[in-house]
Design a protein around this motif. Structure first.
Motif, PDB file in Angstrom:
ATOM      1  N   ASP A 167       0.836  -1.194   0.000  1.00 15.79           N
ATOM      2  CA  ASP A 167       0.000   0.000   0.000  1.00 15.79           C
ATOM      3  C   ASP A 167       0.876   1.252   0.000  1.00 15.79           C
ATOM      4  OD1 ASP A 167      -1.905   1.908   0.265  1.00 15.79           O
ATOM      5  OD2 ASP A 167      -2.477   1.388   2.311  1.00 15.79           O
TER       6      ASP A 167
ATOM      7  N   ASN B  68      -3.483  -8.552   9.619  1.00 18.55           N
ATOM      8  CA  ASN B  68      -3.437  -8.206   8.199  1.00 18.55           C
ATOM      9  C   ASN B  68      -4.691  -8.778   7.561  1.00 18.55           C
ATOM     10  OD1 ASN B  68      -1.033  -6.756   7.732  1.00 18.55           O
ATOM     11  ND2 ASN B  68       0.166  -8.634   7.839  1.00 18.55           N
ATOM     12  N   TYR B  70      -6.586  -7.094   4.394  1.00 19.30           N
ATOM     13  CA  TYR B  70      -6.652  -5.889   3.573  1.00 19.30           C
ATOM     14  C   TYR B  70      -8.073  -5.543   3.142  1.00 19.30           C
ATOM     15  CZ  TYR B  70      -1.569  -5.334   3.098  1.00 19.30           C
ATOM     16  OH  TYR B  70      -0.237  -5.097   3.336  1.00 19.30           O
ATOM     17  N   THR B  74      -5.365  -1.494   5.198  1.00 16.65           N
ATOM     18  CA  THR B  74      -4.010  -2.044   5.118  1.00 16.65           C
ATOM     19  C   THR B  74      -3.185  -1.857   6.387  1.00 16.65           C
ATOM     20  OG1 THR B  74      -3.253   0.000   4.085  1.00 16.65           O
ATOM     21  CG2 THR B  74      -3.855  -1.801   2.607  1.00 16.65           C
TER      22      THR B  74
END
Lengths: 213, 304
Positions: A167, B68, B70, B74
């Motif tokens: 990201d 984690n 996503y 994030t």
């Protein structure tokens, strides 16, 4: 009164310590799940923020026409160095446990660490020559030397960009701010408004207050 | 002198052992019902397993606040903050492909395929941190055997739910959604490979992949796909999300391997959450005795 307080260096000195105090407080609170990751990221982020703040002084001075901004530049630059050294110290101790062979391998093999290391190394001469005495001794060469801040800031943003897993939104923000700050200078150079002296000359000939703005 | 405080429990108040055991049975039976009702943190006990690690598990808070996932953002804190919008009941898992009896399972049916077991496993994230987690689940093999895989079933492909209304992170194109993972058939049928439905004796929290997720303890964490809605048996090796995103960084196998560095960081050591100093990473995350034979003769630097 308020203006005086805002202009006093000590206020900004204390404010600049807040990221450190916040980290110490959060560590003491013991609520962080991965405290080492947090202090590593936080120190790195603030080193970058202070680098960009240092680079913002010249555009601020040129836009506002107030040269007083200059008095904060050294402190901001030294804070960038301070947080970068903390960042590196945490890496050496808590990440690598002073395993020098592994550290050397890391610096050589991993591009994001190579550029981060390079940025810190380049900051060292700037920190050493930040005193008034050094400024006087180096004369014109001082300004030349301190242009190293441009590659340092680029390396620091690249260091952040390359370490992110996927990201990129956060490093993009820093890259955009850096592009703006460097872009301002490019524009100024292109149009010839390099310094206060020239700007004043232009101002004398032009009815507009801020020809660059 | 012994000072008896009023709070002390009288011997007569202590539950007799047979009643206590009965209650335990009742709780196990009730767990399925509670799950149906979708109650928050309903009890979901599993019987102890010989596959459990003997290490001290991380705290529930550590396991549920540092994730984690996503599909919910994030940063590590995002899933705990955002996963409340995930609706885990009703929930269906399509099992299809090279199977004699392909079937769409309701989550309640899956819970009845095999006795729930508690599996305390090490989890090693590809980012260099690790935890010890007390999962509750069933062997993946018990689900796969129920659909009778054909001789062509060489691989298993998994998919996570892909619903932007429930998963705010899907708005970002950070990965190519839906999240996809895969295993070779022998990996999928290995007794260590489980479908987890619970954590710490309770229903799996949303941020940990509710209502049903894969756990493959000898592989990096991202292989253990969360909130599964589709399982497909197939002849070809399936595409997997992180491999698609960065093929040079994340391979199909992604076995924990201290000798093969990630291109950007070393995998030789890891930070166990809650520990001050880093520890050495073990080949196959310490499960080499059970799984190393699956990869005999394979060059693990090539098939990373």
């Amino acid at each position: 009164m308020l203006l005086r307080l805002l202009q006093s260096g000590s206020l900004w000195f204390v404010l600049s310590l807040l990221p450190l105090l916040r980290a110490v407080f959060l560590l003491w609170q013991g609520e962080l799940v991965n405290p080492v990751e947090f202090i590593t990221r936080s120190s790195g982020t603030w080193a970058l923020v202070f680098l960009l703040l240092t680079l913002a002084i010249t555009p601020l001075r040129q836009m506002s026409g107030w040269s007083g901004w200059l008095q904060y530049r050294r402190m901001l630059g030294l804070y960038a160095f301070f947080y970068a050294v903390l960042h590196f110290g945490i890496y050496l101790w808590l990440d690598q446990l002073f395993d020098w062979a592994a550290i050397v391998r890391d610096i050589i093999e991993r591009p994001f660490i190579t550029v981060g290391m390079l940025a810190l190394l380049l900051l060292i001469p700037l920190a050493i020559t930040s005193t008034k005495a050094m400024m006087r001794r180096l004369k014109r060469r001082w300004g030349l030397l301190h242009r190293l801040i441009y590659p340092i800031a680029i390396l620091a943003v690249v260091h952040f960009w390359w370490l992110v897993k996927k990201d990129l939104s956060e490093p993009m923000i820093y890259a955009a701010v850096l592009a703006l700050l460097l872009g301002w200078r490019c524009r100024a150079w292109l149009f010839g408004f390099t310094g206060r002296l020239k700007q004043q000359n232009v101002r004398a000939h032009s009815p507009r207050r801020d020809p660059a703005g | 002198m012994l000072i008896r405080r009023p709070g002390d429990i009288l011997p007569s108040e202590i539950t007799p052992k047979d009643v206590f055991l009965n209650r335990r049975q009742f709780m196990t039976a009730a767990a399925g019902t509670a799950l149906l009702a979708g109650e928050a943190a309903a009890a979901l006990k599993g019987i102890p397993s010989r596959y459990s690690a003997s290490e001290q598990p991380n705290s529930r808070k550590e396991i549920t606040s540092y994730n984690n996932f996503y599909e919910f953002g994030t940063s590590k804190e995002d899933p705990a903050r955002n996963a409340g919008s995930l609706k885990t009941r009703p929930w269906q898992v399509v099992v299809e492909g090279e199977a004699g009896k392909p079937k769409t399972f309701g989550i309640e049916e899956i819970l009845k395929l095999a006795p729930l077991e508690e599996r305390i496993y090490r989890l090693r994230c590809v980012e260099g941190w690790s935890m010890v987690i007390p999962w509750v689940g069933i062997p993946l093999a018990s689900l796969l055997k129920a659909v009778q895989p054909t001789g062509n079933a060489k691989f298993v492909a998994f998919e996570t739910l892909n619903d932007p209304k429930q998963m705010p992170g899907l708005a970002s194109r950070v990965l190519d959604w839906p999240y996809r993972e895969g295993l070779r058939m022998d990996e999928a049928l290995h007794p260590l490979t489980i479908l987890a439905v619970g954590l710490y004796g309770e229903v799996l929290p949303n941020q940990n992949g509710a209502p049903i997720r894969l756990v493959v303890p000898w592989k990096y964490g991202f292989k253990s796909i969360k909130s599964i809605v589709r399982i497909r048996l197939q002849a070809q090796q399936p595409a997997t999300s992180w491999n698609l995103a960065a093929p040079n960084e994340y391979g199909f196998y992604s076995n924990v391997n201290p000798a093969v560095a990630h291109p950007r960081w070393s995998q030789a050591t890891e930070r166990r959450i809650g520990e001050f100093l880093k520890r050495k990473t073990l080949p196959f995350n310490g499960y080499g005795d059970q799984v190393a034979r699956l990869y005999q003769g394979m060059d693990l630097t090539r098939f990373f």
